[in-house]
Design a protein around this motif. Structure first.
Motif, PDB file in Angstrom:
ATOM      1  N   ALA A  42       0.851  -1.185   0.000  1.00  0.00           N
ATOM      2  CA  ALA A  42       0.000   0.000   0.000  1.00  0.00           C
ATOM      3  C   ALA A  42       0.889   1.238   0.000  1.00  0.00           C
ATOM      4  CB  ALA A  42      -0.912  -0.016   1.216  1.00  0.00           C
ATOM      5  N   LYS A  45       3.670   2.176   2.710  1.00  0.00           N
ATOM      6  CA  LYS A  45       3.860   1.015   3.575  1.00  0.00           C
ATOM      7  C   LYS A  45       4.822   0.020   2.935  1.00  0.00           C
ATOM      8  CE  LYS A  45      -0.582   1.248   5.965  1.00  0.00           C
ATOM      9  NZ  LYS A  45      -1.770   0.464   6.406  1.00  0.00           N
ATOM     10  N   SER A  68      -4.699 -10.727   8.942  1.00  0.00           N
ATOM     11  CA  SER A  68      -5.817  -9.843   8.609  1.00  0.00           C
ATOM     12  C   SER A  68      -6.642 -10.320   7.420  1.00  0.00           C
ATOM     13  CB  SER A  68      -5.311  -8.427   8.340  1.00  0.00           C
ATOM     14  OG  SER A  68      -4.445  -8.399   7.236  1.00  0.00           O
ATOM     15  N   LYS A  92     -12.043  -5.062   2.105  1.00  0.00           N
ATOM     16  CA  LYS A  92     -12.108  -3.870   2.941  1.00  0.00           C
ATOM     17  C   LYS A  92     -11.242  -2.777   2.325  1.00  0.00           C
ATOM     18  CE  LYS A  92     -12.371  -6.823   7.050  1.00  0.00           C
ATOM     19  NZ  LYS A  92     -11.752  -7.130   8.373  1.00  0.00           N
ATOM     20  N   PRO A  93     -11.519  -1.526   2.645  1.00  0.00           N
ATOM     21  CA  PRO A  93     -10.672  -0.450   2.098  1.00  0.00           C
ATOM     22  C   PRO A  93      -9.191  -0.649   2.420  1.00  0.00           C
ATOM     23  CG  PRO A  93     -12.681   0.467   3.010  1.00  0.00           C
ATOM     24  CD  PRO A  93     -12.689  -1.009   3.361  1.00  0.00           C
ATOM     25  N   GLU A  94      -8.899  -1.230   3.565  1.00  0.00           N
ATOM     26  CA  GLU A  94      -7.502  -1.455   3.937  1.00  0.00           C
ATOM     27  C   GLU A  94      -6.825  -2.541   3.121  1.00  0.00           C
ATOM     28  OE1 GLU A  94     -10.173  -1.384   5.980  1.00  0.00           O
ATOM     29  OE2 GLU A  94      -9.970  -2.859   7.607  1.00  0.00           O
ATOM     30  N   ASP A  95      -7.563  -3.231   2.276  1.00  0.00           N
ATOM     31  CA  ASP A  95      -6.963  -4.195   1.354  1.00  0.00           C
ATOM     32  C   ASP A  95      -6.440  -3.513   0.089  1.00  0.00           C
ATOM     33  OD1 ASP A  95      -9.622  -6.426   2.210  1.00  0.00           O
ATOM     34  OD2 ASP A  95      -7.550  -6.523   2.914  1.00  0.00           O
ATOM     35  N   THR A  96      -6.718  -2.240  -0.042  1.00  0.00           N
ATOM     36  CA  THR A  96      -6.255  -1.496  -1.206  1.00  0.00           C
ATOM     37  C   THR A  96      -4.732  -1.481  -1.256  1.00  0.00           C
ATOM     38  OG1 THR A  96      -8.207  -0.069  -1.273  1.00  0.00           O
ATOM     39  CG2 THR A  96      -6.197   0.784  -2.293  1.00  0.00           C
ATOM     40  N   THR A 119      -8.198  -1.782  -5.697  1.00  0.00           N
ATOM     41  CA  THR A 119      -8.722  -0.630  -4.981  1.00  0.00           C
ATOM     42  C   THR A 119     -10.106  -0.972  -4.443  1.00  0.00           C
ATOM     43  OG1 THR A 119      -7.514   0.898  -6.426  1.00  0.00           O
ATOM     44  CG2 THR A 119      -9.320   1.815  -5.130  1.00  0.00           C
ATOM     45  N   SER A 121     -13.153   0.641  -2.645  1.00  0.00           N
ATOM     46  CA  SER A 121     -13.709   1.958  -2.334  1.00  0.00           C
ATOM     47  C   SER A 121     -15.152   2.037  -2.794  1.00  0.00           C
ATOM     48  CB  SER A 121     -12.885   3.046  -3.035  1.00  0.00           C
ATOM     49  OG  SER A 121     -13.466   4.321  -2.836  1.00  0.00           O
TER      50      SER A 121
END
Length: 122
Positions: A42, A45, A68, A92-96, A119, A121
Protein backbone atom coordinates in the motif's frame (compact mmCIF):
# COMPACT_ATOMS: atom_id res chain seq x y z
CA UNK A 1 13.77 -16.61 -18.07
CA UNK A 2 10.91 -17.02 -15.62
CA UNK A 3 8.09 -14.51 -16.02
CA UNK A 4 5.09 -13.96 -13.79
CA UNK A 5 2.08 -12.08 -15.13
CA UNK A 6 -0.73 -11.00 -12.83
CA UNK A 7 -4.28 -10.19 -13.83
CA UNK A 8 -7.63 -9.62 -12.19
CA UNK A 9 -7.12 -6.43 -10.22
CA UNK A 10 -9.51 -3.52 -10.31
CA UNK A 11 -11.92 -1.34 -8.39
CA UNK A 12 -14.43 -3.03 -6.10
CA UNK A 13 -16.81 -1.83 -3.41
CA UNK A 14 -16.29 -2.79 0.22
CA UNK A 15 -17.65 -6.27 0.83
CA UNK A 16 -17.04 -7.28 -2.76
CA UNK A 17 -14.83 -9.95 -4.26
CA UNK A 18 -12.01 -10.23 -6.76
CA UNK A 19 -9.89 -13.09 -8.04
CA UNK A 20 -6.29 -12.46 -8.95
CA UNK A 21 -4.41 -14.79 -11.27
CA UNK A 22 -0.69 -15.18 -11.84
CA UNK A 23 0.50 -17.11 -14.87
CA UNK A 24 4.09 -18.34 -14.87
CA UNK A 25 6.19 -19.03 -17.94
CA UNK A 26 9.75 -20.19 -18.36
CA UNK A 27 9.60 -22.50 -15.34
CA UNK A 28 10.11 -25.56 -17.54
CA UNK A 29 8.56 -28.60 -15.88
CA UNK A 30 9.15 -27.74 -12.24
CA UNK A 31 6.53 -25.09 -11.50
CA UNK A 32 5.08 -27.51 -8.98
CA UNK A 33 8.26 -27.15 -6.92
CA UNK A 34 7.98 -23.36 -6.71
CA UNK A 35 6.73 -21.75 -3.53
CA UNK A 36 4.19 -19.27 -4.88
CA UNK A 37 2.96 -16.27 -2.99
CA UNK A 38 1.01 -13.05 -3.15
CA UNK A 39 2.42 -9.88 -1.60
CA UNK A 40 0.90 -6.44 -1.42
CA UNK A 41 2.18 -2.94 -0.97
CA UNK A 42 0.00 0.00 0.00
CA UNK A 43 1.18 3.60 -0.46
CA UNK A 44 3.70 4.53 2.20
CA UNK A 45 3.86 1.01 3.58
CA UNK A 46 6.24 -1.90 3.28
CA UNK A 47 5.49 -4.82 1.04
CA UNK A 48 3.91 -7.65 3.04
CA UNK A 49 3.23 -11.30 2.41
CA UNK A 50 -0.49 -11.92 2.02
CA UNK A 51 -0.47 -15.66 1.37
CA UNK A 52 1.74 -18.40 0.01
CA UNK A 53 1.29 -21.97 -1.11
CA UNK A 54 3.49 -25.03 -1.40
CA UNK A 55 2.43 -27.98 -3.50
CA UNK A 56 1.71 -31.05 -1.47
CA UNK A 57 2.06 -33.56 -4.30
CA UNK A 58 -0.32 -36.36 -3.44
CA UNK A 59 -1.19 -34.57 -0.19
CA UNK A 60 -3.03 -31.30 0.27
CA UNK A 61 -1.17 -28.08 -0.58
CA UNK A 62 0.25 -26.17 2.36
CA UNK A 63 -0.88 -22.54 2.73
CA UNK A 64 -0.15 -19.62 5.04
CA UNK A 65 -2.00 -16.33 5.39
CA UNK A 66 -1.55 -12.88 6.82
CA UNK A 67 -3.71 -12.70 9.93
CA UNK A 68 -5.82 -9.84 8.61
CA UNK A 69 -6.93 -11.83 5.53
CA UNK A 70 -7.58 -15.19 7.15
CA UNK A 71 -11.10 -16.37 6.42
CA UNK A 72 -11.49 -13.84 3.60
CA UNK A 73 -8.73 -14.74 1.11
CA UNK A 74 -7.91 -18.11 -0.40
CA UNK A 75 -4.75 -18.95 -2.31
CA UNK A 76 -4.72 -21.88 -4.72
CA UNK A 77 -2.66 -23.17 -7.60
CA UNK A 78 -3.10 -25.22 -10.76
CA UNK A 79 0.23 -26.79 -11.60
CA UNK A 80 -1.07 -28.04 -14.95
CA UNK A 81 -1.65 -24.42 -15.96
CA UNK A 82 1.39 -22.96 -14.15
CA UNK A 83 -0.99 -20.57 -12.45
CA UNK A 84 -1.64 -19.40 -8.91
CA UNK A 85 -4.80 -17.64 -7.76
CA UNK A 86 -5.88 -15.40 -4.93
CA UNK A 87 -9.60 -15.35 -4.28
CA UNK A 88 -10.41 -12.28 -2.22
CA UNK A 89 -13.80 -11.89 -0.54
CA UNK A 90 -15.34 -9.44 1.91
CA UNK A 91 -12.84 -6.87 0.73
CA UNK A 92 -12.11 -3.87 2.94
CA UNK A 93 -10.67 -0.45 2.10
CA UNK A 94 -7.50 -1.45 3.94
CA UNK A 95 -6.96 -4.19 1.35
CA UNK A 96 -6.26 -1.50 -1.21
CA UNK A 97 -2.74 -2.03 -2.54
CA UNK A 98 -0.68 -3.19 -5.46
CA UNK A 99 -0.65 -6.97 -5.35
CA UNK A 100 2.45 -8.80 -6.54
CA UNK A 101 2.89 -12.42 -7.47
CA UNK A 102 6.08 -14.05 -6.22
CA UNK A 103 7.75 -17.35 -7.04
CA UNK A 104 10.64 -18.96 -5.21
CA UNK A 105 12.55 -21.97 -6.41
CA UNK A 106 13.88 -24.73 -4.13
CA UNK A 107 17.40 -23.27 -4.53
CA UNK A 108 16.32 -19.77 -3.54
CA UNK A 109 15.89 -17.90 -6.81
CA UNK A 110 13.06 -15.40 -6.55
CA UNK A 111 10.85 -13.89 -9.23
CA UNK A 112 8.27 -11.11 -9.15
CA UNK A 113 5.38 -10.09 -11.32
CA UNK A 114 4.77 -6.51 -12.34
CA UNK A 115 1.91 -6.04 -9.89
CA UNK A 116 -1.81 -5.42 -10.23
CA UNK A 117 -3.75 -2.64 -8.50
CA UNK A 118 -6.61 -3.54 -6.19
CA UNK A 119 -8.72 -0.63 -4.98
CA UNK A 120 -11.53 -1.12 -2.48
CA UNK A 121 -13.71 1.96 -2.33
CA UNK A 122 -17.33 3.02 -2.47
Amino acid sequence: QVQLVESGGGLVQPGGSLRLSCAASGTRSDFNMYIMGWYRQAPGKQRELVADIVSGGSLADSTTYLDSVKGRFTISRDNRKNTVYLQMSTLKPEDTAVYYCNGRTPVGAMYWGQGTQVTVSS
